[in-house]
Design an enzyme around this catalytic site. Structure first.
Site, PDB file in Angstrom:
ATOM      1  CE1 TYR A  90     -11.744 -27.216 -49.354  1.00 37.98           C
ATOM      2  CE2 TYR A  90     -10.592 -26.399 -47.417  1.00 37.98           C
ATOM      3  CZ  TYR A  90     -11.017 -26.231 -48.723  1.00 37.98           C
ATOM      4  OH  TYR A  90     -10.701 -25.079 -49.389  1.00 37.98           O
TER       5      TYR A  90
ATOM      6  CG  ASP B  44      -2.822 -24.883 -53.902  1.00 41.27           C
ATOM      7  OD1 ASP B  44      -1.626 -24.748 -53.571  1.00 41.27           O
ATOM      8  OD2 ASP B  44      -3.752 -24.286 -53.338  1.00 41.27           O
TER       9      ASP B  44
ATOM     10  CG  ASP C   3      -7.216 -19.896 -56.864  1.00 43.47           C
ATOM     11  OD1 ASP C   3      -7.241 -21.105 -56.528  1.00 43.47           O
ATOM     12  OD2 ASP C   3      -6.674 -19.014 -56.174  1.00 43.47           O
TER      13      ASP C   3
ATOM     14  CG  ASP D 201      -3.708 -21.197 -54.240  1.00 39.87           C
ATOM     15  OD1 ASP D 201      -4.464 -21.503 -55.179  1.00 39.87           O
ATOM     16  OD2 ASP D 201      -3.990 -21.418 -53.053  1.00 39.87           O
TER      17      ASP D 201
ATOM     18  CE  LYS E 110     -14.944 -25.910 -53.448  1.00 36.23           C
ATOM     19  NZ  LYS E 110     -15.694 -26.910 -52.694  1.00 36.23           N
TER      20      LYS E 110
HETATM   21  C1  F6R Z   1      -8.070 -22.244 -50.139  1.00 41.00           C
HETATM   22  C2  F6R Z   1      -9.075 -21.390 -49.588  1.00 41.00           C
HETATM   23  C3  F6R Z   1      -8.787 -20.601 -48.376  1.00 41.00           C
HETATM   24  C4  F6R Z   1      -8.449 -21.470 -47.169  1.00 41.00           C
HETATM   25  C5  F6R Z   1      -8.286 -20.613 -45.899  1.00 41.00           C
HETATM   26  C6  F6R Z   1      -7.845 -21.440 -44.707  1.00 41.00           C
HETATM   27  O1  F6R Z   1      -8.434 -22.760 -51.381  1.00 41.00           O
HETATM   28  O2  F6R Z   1     -10.122 -21.305 -50.121  1.00 41.00           O
HETATM   29  O3  F6R Z   1      -9.888 -19.771 -48.081  1.00 41.00           O
HETATM   30  O4  F6R Z   1      -9.445 -22.453 -46.980  1.00 41.00           O
HETATM   31  O5  F6R Z   1      -7.309 -19.624 -46.116  1.00 41.00           O
HETATM   32  O6  F6R Z   1      -6.708 -22.119 -45.085  1.00 41.00           O
HETATM   33  P1  F6R Z   1      -5.885 -23.094 -44.125  1.00 41.00           P
HETATM   34  O7  F6R Z   1      -6.867 -24.067 -43.532  1.00 41.00           O
HETATM   35  O8  F6R Z   1      -4.889 -23.718 -45.053  1.00 41.00           O
HETATM   36  O9  F6R Z   1      -5.233 -22.233 -43.093  1.00 41.00           O
HETATM   37 MG    MG Z   2      -4.240 -23.164 -51.864  1.00 44.45          MG
HETATM   38 MG    MG Z   3      -6.159 -22.654 -55.531  1.00 46.88          MG
END
Ligand code: F6R
Ligand code: MG
Ligand code: MG
Length: 364
Positions: free
Chosen positions: A228, A11, A131, A52, A231
């Site tokens: 973190y 990603d 994903d 993504d 994922k």
């Molecule tokens: C990404 C995911 C999303 C993000 C969430 C917050 O794999 O699972 O749910 O964790 O959109 O993203 P940030 O912290 O990048 O704003």
């Molecule tokens: Mg992402």
């Molecule tokens: Mg992803």
């Protein structure tokens, strides 16, 4: 003649948010792969995406864990990250956890699944890509494909499969591995692989011939980074037909979505929804988690395909079931079992909340 199939993914920036991939990134990935094919390093390639995540599917004669192939993938991800930065995409370069390439992309952020094979007369391959979920998401389907006669009738009635398959299981936290023989040891094996947060099926082998049947990416981003960072969004290569399960047996576990971790902020459980590539845009509550399947025939290393395997109305019921499960889980809001157990959540405010409330907890 031996051929190696490498699937390396990362990603490197989402569009919009974490839901999909901007076409310019796919274009850049395509250009990097085309140059490597022209230079003779790759026999063939296919560039795609799941949600993504950019997926580089490559065939070559360099063997597994080859420095040149891994560097090619790393450099392609760096080039795509630059495009993502230019477009100010969300989380540009998010899985590039190391500053510079050092011989092997393992442990550097990207996910990797590779197998070197002796190409059969007809070599049918299915590549699964997911994903919004974690490595370990393949445990249940791999068990069904290679050990469950209710899924794979070939285990019962095909003589070239009747001796079963062996499973290489990794303890991703302790970096240990063990091999189980199915069917004799399935009860012991299920003790472990039923806990996919810690134990992941890395590979499956045809017992009679010892040939590789499946391999998955088991990289745990959170363990690599110590925090973190998104994922794992794993991939899995499965060989099909002949002494391996038929295409329909390989796809069948996805006809009933199972529940995996990784939805919203990597902190929720959700159904793994099988979709066509064009539908792998997880937008509802950043999900639900998706899986796509690209089918190929190999022809002297050439990737004949892909066929978009879940682009089939036969999987409409699975998609509906996934929507229903998603509705039921969403009703739990911040409660388990939608939200992950406290120690598994990728996002948490527990330390700061605990600090604030220190002194207000009394003995009972
Ligand atoms: C990404 C995911 C999303 C993000 C969430 C917050 O794999 O699972 O749910 O964790 O959109 O993203 P940030 O912290 O990048 O704003
Ligand atoms: Mg992402
Ligand atoms: Mg992803």
């Amino acid at each position: 003649m031996k051929v190696t199939l490498s699937v390396i993914k990362a990603d490197i920036g989402g569009y919009v948010g974490h839901s999909s991939m901007h076409p310019e990134l796919l274009d850049k990935g395509e250009k990097c792969m085309a140059a490597a094919k022209k230079a003779g390093l790759l026999i063939d390639y296919h560039v795609t995406r799941c949600g993504d995540d950019l997926q580089l599917i490559m065939t070559h004669r360099q063997g597994e864990e080859d420095k040149k192939i891994h560097k090619l993938a790393w450099d392609a991800f760096v080039d795509c990250t630059n495009v993502a930065k230019k477009l100010k995409l969300h989380g540009a370069g998010q899985d590039m956890l190391a500053d510079a390439f050092s011989g092997n992309v393992k442990g550097m952020g990207p996910g990797v699944a590779e197998m070197e094979i002796e190409e059969r007369e007809a070599e049918t391959i299915i590549i699964f890509m997911a994903d919004k979920t974690a490595s370990g998401a393949w445990n249940l389907p791999l068990y069904e494909i290679f050990a469950d006669p209710f899924n794979t009738i070939g285990l019962v009635i095909a003589s070239n499969m009747h001796s079963g398959f062996s499973f290489e299981v990794h303890d991703v936290k302790e970096s240990k591995k063990i091999v189980f023989n199915a069917p004799e040891e399935i009860y012991d094996m299920l003790v472990f692989i039923g806990g996919p947060t810690r134990y992941a099926v890395k590979a499956v082998y045809h017992r009679e011939s010892g040939e590789i049947a499946a391999v998955s990416s088991t990289q745990k981003l959170a363990l690599i980074a110590g925090r973190y960072v998104g994922k794992d969004d794993p991939v899995c290569i499965v060989r099909s037909q002949g002494k391996f399960p038929a295409v329909g047996e390989v796809l069948e576990p996805f006809a009933h979505p199972h529940i995996v971790e990784g939805w919203m902020r990597g902190s929720h459980n959700g159904p793994l929804m099988p979709v066509a590539v064009r539908e792998s845009n997880p937008t509802r509550f950043d999900g639900p988690p998706r899986v796509i399947a690209a089918g190929f025939q190999l022809s002297n290393g050439k990737l004949v395909g892909p066929l978009d395997m879940f682009d089939d109305p036969a999987f409409d019921n699975a998609r509906q079931e996934a929507r229903d499960i998603a509705d039921i889980l969403r009703r739990h809001g911040p409660f388990e079992p939608h939200r992950l157990p406290l120690e598994e959540m990728e996002y948490t405010t527990m330390p700061q909340v605990m600090k604030k409330l220190k002194g207000r907890f009394k003995d009972i």
